[in-house]
Design a protein around this motif. Structure first.
Motif, PDB file in Angstrom:
ATOM      1  N   UNK A   1     132.310  23.063  16.745  1.00 39.22           N
ATOM      2  CA  UNK A   1     133.130  22.939  17.956  1.00 39.22           C
ATOM      3  C   UNK A   1     132.338  23.419  19.180  1.00 39.22           C
ATOM      4  N   UNK A   2     131.515  24.439  18.976  1.00 41.89           N
ATOM      5  CA  UNK A   2     130.760  24.989  20.100  1.00 41.89           C
ATOM      6  C   UNK A   2     129.746  24.017  20.676  1.00 41.89           C
ATOM      7  N   UNK A   3     129.446  22.948  19.954  1.00 43.03           N
ATOM      8  CA  UNK A   3     128.492  21.971  20.481  1.00 43.03           C
ATOM      9  C   UNK A   3     129.133  21.063  21.530  1.00 43.03           C
ATOM     10  N   UNK A   4     130.459  21.127  21.679  1.00 42.03           N
ATOM     11  CA  UNK A   4     131.156  20.211  22.591  1.00 42.03           C
ATOM     12  C   UNK A   4     130.897  20.621  24.030  1.00 42.03           C
ATOM     13  N   UNK A   5     130.299  19.731  24.836  1.00 46.67           N
ATOM     14  CA  UNK A   5     129.984  20.131  26.209  1.00 46.67           C
ATOM     15  C   UNK A   5     131.200  20.180  27.134  1.00 46.67           C
ATOM     16  N   UNK A   6     132.212  19.371  26.870  1.00 43.68           N
ATOM     17  CA  UNK A   6     133.369  19.344  27.767  1.00 43.68           C
ATOM     18  C   UNK A   6     134.322  20.494  27.447  1.00 43.68           C
ATOM     19  N   UNK A   7     134.583  21.347  28.450  1.00 39.00           N
ATOM     20  CA  UNK A   7     135.437  22.513  28.229  1.00 39.00           C
ATOM     21  C   UNK A   7     136.862  22.109  27.834  1.00 39.00           C
ATOM     22  N   UNK A   8     137.398  21.079  28.511  1.00 40.88           N
ATOM     23  CA  UNK A   8     138.767  20.654  28.210  1.00 40.88           C
ATOM     24  C   UNK A   8     138.902  20.124  26.789  1.00 40.88           C
ATOM     25  N   UNK A   9     137.935  19.317  26.391  1.00 48.14           N
ATOM     26  CA  UNK A   9     138.004  18.763  25.035  1.00 48.14           C
ATOM     27  C   UNK A   9     137.755  19.840  23.996  1.00 48.14           C
ATOM     28  N   UNK A  10     136.878  20.761  24.345  1.00 49.53           N
ATOM     29  CA  UNK A  10     136.616  21.870  23.419  1.00 49.53           C
ATOM     30  C   UNK A  10     137.905  22.651  23.186  1.00 49.53           C
ATOM     31  N   UNK A  11     138.622  22.917  24.264  1.00 45.13           N
ATOM     32  CA  UNK A  11     139.874  23.660  24.173  1.00 45.13           C
ATOM     33  C   UNK A  11     140.900  22.908  23.310  1.00 45.13           C
ATOM     34  N   UNK A  12     140.979  21.617  23.541  1.00 44.88           N
ATOM     35  CA  UNK A  12     141.940  20.786  22.808  1.00 44.88           C
ATOM     36  C   UNK A  12     141.615  20.769  21.311  1.00 44.88           C
ATOM     37  N   UNK A  13     140.351  20.552  21.009  1.00 48.23           N
ATOM     38  CA  UNK A  13     139.939  20.474  19.606  1.00 48.23           C
ATOM     39  C   UNK A  13     140.049  21.843  18.939  1.00 48.23           C
ATOM     40  N   UNK A  14     139.679  22.876  19.691  1.00 53.76           N
ATOM     41  CA  UNK A  14     139.802  24.239  19.182  1.00 53.76           C
ATOM     42  C   UNK A  14     141.264  24.543  18.812  1.00 53.76           C
ATOM     43  N   UNK A  15     142.188  24.104  19.651  1.00 50.32           N
ATOM     44  CA  UNK A  15     143.608  24.357  19.369  1.00 50.32           C
ATOM     45  C   UNK A  15     144.036  23.622  18.094  1.00 50.32           C
ATOM     46  N   UNK A  16     143.528  22.402  17.932  1.00 47.88           N
ATOM     47  CA  UNK A  16     143.900  21.636  16.733  1.00 47.88           C
ATOM     48  C   UNK A  16     143.379  22.287  15.457  1.00 47.88           C
ATOM     49  N   UNK A  17     142.125  22.719  15.481  1.00 48.20           N
ATOM     50  CA  UNK A  17     141.602  23.320  14.250  1.00 48.20           C
ATOM     51  C   UNK A  17     142.186  24.709  14.022  1.00 48.20           C
ATOM     52  N   UNK A  18     142.528  25.405  15.103  1.00 48.38           N
ATOM     53  CA  UNK A  18     143.164  26.716  14.945  1.00 48.38           C
ATOM     54  C   UNK A  18     144.494  26.555  14.223  1.00 48.38           C
ATOM     55  N   UNK A  19     145.238  25.513  14.609  1.00 54.80           N
ATOM     56  CA  UNK A  19     146.529  25.272  13.976  1.00 54.80           C
ATOM     57  C   UNK A  19     146.331  24.892  12.509  1.00 54.80           C
ATOM     58  N   UNK A  20     145.362  24.006  12.274  1.00 55.36           N
ATOM     59  CA  UNK A  20     145.122  23.566  10.908  1.00 55.36           C
ATOM     60  C   UNK A  20     144.731  24.742  10.000  1.00 55.36           C
ATOM     61  N   UNK A  21     143.933  25.655  10.549  1.00 55.01           N
ATOM     62  CA  UNK A  21     143.434  26.762   9.724  1.00 55.01           C
ATOM     63  C   UNK A  21     144.328  28.003   9.802  1.00 55.01           C
ATOM     64  N   UNK A  22     145.499  27.845  10.422  1.00 54.25           N
ATOM     65  CA  UNK A  22     146.455  28.951  10.554  1.00 54.25           C
ATOM     66  C   UNK A  22     145.826  30.176  11.217  1.00 54.25           C
ATOM     67  N   UNK A  23     145.063  29.900  12.261  1.00 50.99           N
ATOM     68  CA  UNK A  23     144.426  31.002  12.978  1.00 50.99           C
ATOM     69  C   UNK A  23     145.499  31.787  13.720  1.00 50.99           C
ATOM     70  N   UNK A  24     145.535  33.079  13.478  1.00 50.73           N
ATOM     71  CA  UNK A  24     146.573  33.897  14.112  1.00 50.73           C
ATOM     72  C   UNK A  24     145.967  35.115  14.779  1.00 50.73           C
ATOM     73  N   UNK A  25     144.665  35.073  15.001  1.00 53.92           N
ATOM     74  CA  UNK A  25     144.023  36.248  15.590  1.00 53.92           C
ATOM     75  C   UNK A  25     143.514  35.928  16.977  1.00 53.92           C
TER      76      UNK A  25
END
Lengths: 251, 421
Positions: B397-421
């Motif tokens: 995910x850190x390779x994504x240059x666009x901040x907005x897309x990084x945020x969007x994708x980060x939110x999706x994988x956080x949800x998928x992986x049940x990130x709660x921290x």
């Protein structure tokens, strides 16, 4: 604080602990010494709740609770801390981020409010001084590429952050040069007080010159075969472990 | 009967729906008949039984159905302003699309575009042949030289399966003029509970010193079966970054091919698949170094749970002229269940001698020692697992240059992986 009675434990089919008894009170420092394979690290692992070890008999009571019934994280919530002999490297997880989660999950379990970013940071800065650890190290992936000394300092830093009631230091001296050893031991000594207890598991007497124990126990074949004061550690240093083995053989 | 290809009722149904014509369509149709659909011995589809899956889930003889979607608001990427291009059941919808007409020259594709069908090879892959013979819609997108397109182009591929299954062949061509810059995001979604199949072939021409960022977001909770062939040709000093995220779908096959046909090209291909249930995600990538002094770097990572299946095949060609090439590839996987599988295969073919190439693939389980370590610090087992997996995924995910897309994708994988921290 901690009362271990007749503890038997095995890993796979190997029986390692064979009726171990130990009483630890608040304010005390106990050293567990013994030759390789005597069960020192197994004791540390069983107290921290490592799943691979099966307790086959005996009890461990900690602050009036059955410690063995608690999950590893519940033990941490109750104030148990294990400093690992081989701290794990976790790529992508920084010490700071993971400690923030750890501190707040412990606080939550204790019914306390989570620390905000500012309070966490000031707590961290204060504890960093104790173990003379640099923030740049804590920003990096946990233990990844750390030297032996850095890893052990990081363990003591985590101990300082979590302020355990019972800390178990598993071979914390292994792989340390004399300067690193002194720094780590100083950190531990600053954390020592009348309300907490420390169990120091070590093969050598060297660490005990810096962390002076109230009691020294010799573990052999999964049992404590001899207990004494810090002089016992010196005797072991001078004479090795063979005379203990001989004594046990005679009995 | 040979199992290398299959002469199936499916193929007959498909052929019956395609009207014979002259030109490329007819050539591709003949090729499809000759190749047949991939069978279970087909090397390129060994782990991805697409023919059987399509047979079981679709009636290709049926005509396509009417749809009446008037609003796609629920599928938009939050906090990301873009040029929105909408495809409903594979058909480009001018009325649902909104874009900057000055920066982007967009028209419906007609197959007469320069370079059409020159990149996506219909002679070797039956699904490309199928698309080339049968495509019904698509766009031709041109960016003029020296133009930086400020907002990303977002291609929404929406299946409407409310009335029954949906099947489509879509064809796009993208051309970036010299020193231009464009970001393209493909996103899949479904309305309805029936199965949908999309066959999308995209050919891209990136002229000298131009820069293309291409994201594919495959998180369609519907019954999505997808075949995609994306082939990008790069002229000298051009830069291409791709990021393919696969979270959901029934069967997803991504063929992604970069042709580095000029000196000084730079290409980054990144992918992340976090799969569960019975999703099958297959990434077949090709990096084709044809000219000297170019760099390519590829990182695909997978976390696979349940009965899900991951497939990775990474080909790197370094042609005789492509001296001083740097080409790196890495594929790393974590399997979370006994039934989860991954098949990974790097394939390097190097004809030049002065090159630096490396590849590596690993497949393992979650590091239980790491989980235990975190637990001893008071972190619950669930959080500890999420932490380790999230850290694993974050590298991509850190390779994504666009901040907005990084945020969007980060939110999706956080949800998928049940990130709660």
């Amino acid at each position: 604080m901690l009362s271990i009675k007749n503890l038997h434990a095995k890993i796979e089919e190997n029986q390692i602990l064979n009726g171990l008894n130990l009483e630890v009170k608040a304010g005390e420092v106990h050293a567990i010494m013994g030759p390789n394979g005597s069960g020192k690290s197994t004791l540390a692992s069983v107290l921290a709740g490592r799943e691979e070890f099966e307790v086959t008999d005996g009890t461990v009571e900690y602050l009036g609770k059955n410690l063995l019934a608690l999950a590893p994280e519940e033990r941490a919530h109750e104030g148990v801390f294990l400093a690992f002999q081989y701290p794990v490297e976790i790529p992508g997880v920084s010490t700071i981020n993971f400690m923030k989660t750890a501190v707040n999950q412990v606080r939550e379990a204790r019914g306390q409010q989570p620390l905000d970013a500012v309070s966490f940071l000031s707590l961290m800065k204060e504890k960093m001084k104790l173990v003379e650890i640099d923030q740049s190290l804590l920003n990096r992936s946990l233990n990844e590429g750390f030297s032996g000394g850095e890893k052990k300092r990081n363990e003591i830093f985590q101990m300082a952050m979590l302020e355990p009631k019972l800390a178990i230091l598993d071979e914390t001296d292994s792989g340390l040069d004399i300067d690193a050893l002194r720094i780590v031991a100083n950190g531990v000594n600053k954390l020592r007080n009348k309300n907490n207890a420390i169990i120091v598991v070590t093969h050598y007497q060297r660490l005990l010159e810096y962390i002076v124990p109230d009691y020294v126990h010799v573990l052999y074949k999964g049992r404590i075969v001899k207990s004494g004061t810090k002089e016992l550690a010196l005797e072991l240093e001078a004479k090795g472990y063979d005379w203990i083995k001989d004594e046990v053989a005679v009995v | 009967m040979s199992t290398l290809t299959e002469t199936t009722p499916l193929l007959a149904d498909i052929l019956a729906t395609i009207k014979p014509e002259a030109g490329i369509r007819a050539d591709a149709l003949a090729m499809l008949e000759q190749l047949g659909l991939p069978g279970n011995k087909s090397e390129e589809y060994k782990f991805t039984p697409i023919t059987r899956a399509l047979e079981k889930n679709f009636a290709f003889g049926d005509p396509s159905r009417e749809t009446n979607i008037s609003n796609i608001g629920e599928f938009l990427i939050p906090d990301l302003e873009g040029n929105i291009l909408v495809f409903i059941n594979g058909i480009f919808s001018e009325e649902l699309s909104t874009y900057n007409h000055e920066e982007l020259h967009i028209k419906p594709i007609d197959g007469k575009e320069k370079g059409f069908a020159s990149l996506a090879d219909f002679k070797s892959d039956a699904l490309v042949a199928w698309n080339t013979a049968a495509w019904t819609s698509g766009i031709s997108l041109d960016v003029s030289a020296n133009t930086e397109v400020h907002k990303p182009v977002i291609l929404h591929y929406i299946n409407d399966t409310t009335q029954g299954d949906a099947k489509s062949c879509t064809r796009n061509i993208i051309r970036l003029g010299k020193s231009s810059k464009l970001t393209v995001v493909e996103k899949q979604d479904t309305i309805g509970t029936h199965a949908g199949f999309s066959n999308v072939v995209t050919e891209g021409f990136v002229e000298a010193n131009a820069e293309l960022h291409l994201y594919s977001i495959q998180a369609d909770g519907g019954k999505r079966f997808h075949f995609g062939q994306t082939t990008i040709w790069q002229n000298r000093d051009s830069r291409v970054n791709t990021f393919t995220l696969t979270l959901d779908g029934k069967l997803i096959r991504n063929n992604l091919q970069l042709i580095l046909d000029g000196e000084g090209c730079e290409s980054h291909m990144n992918g992340l698949y976090i799969l569960q249930g019975d999703t099958l995600a297959d990434n077949h990538t090709v990096v084709d170094h044809r000219k000297p002094n170019a760099n390519s770097n590829e990182l695909y990572k997978g976390v696979i749970d349940g009965n899900a299946k991951g497939v990775f095949n990474g080909k790197i060609y370094v042609r005789p002229d492509a001296q001083k090439t740097n080409a790196f590839q890495s594929n790393r996987n974590i399997l979370l269940s006994d039934k989860a599988t991954v098949n990974t295969k790097p394939q390097l073919e190097i004809w030049a001698d002065d090159v630096k190439c490396s590849h590596g693939c690993t497949t393992g389980q979650l590091d239980e020692e790491a989980i235990f370590y975190l637990q001893t610090r008071g972190i619950s087992k669930e959080t500890a697992r999420a932490m380790v997996l999230y850290a694993f995924a974050l590298e991509v995910v850190e390779t994504i240059p666009s901040e907005n897309l990084k945020k969007y994708i980060d939110a999706m994988i956080s949800e998928r992986l049940h990130k709660s921290f």
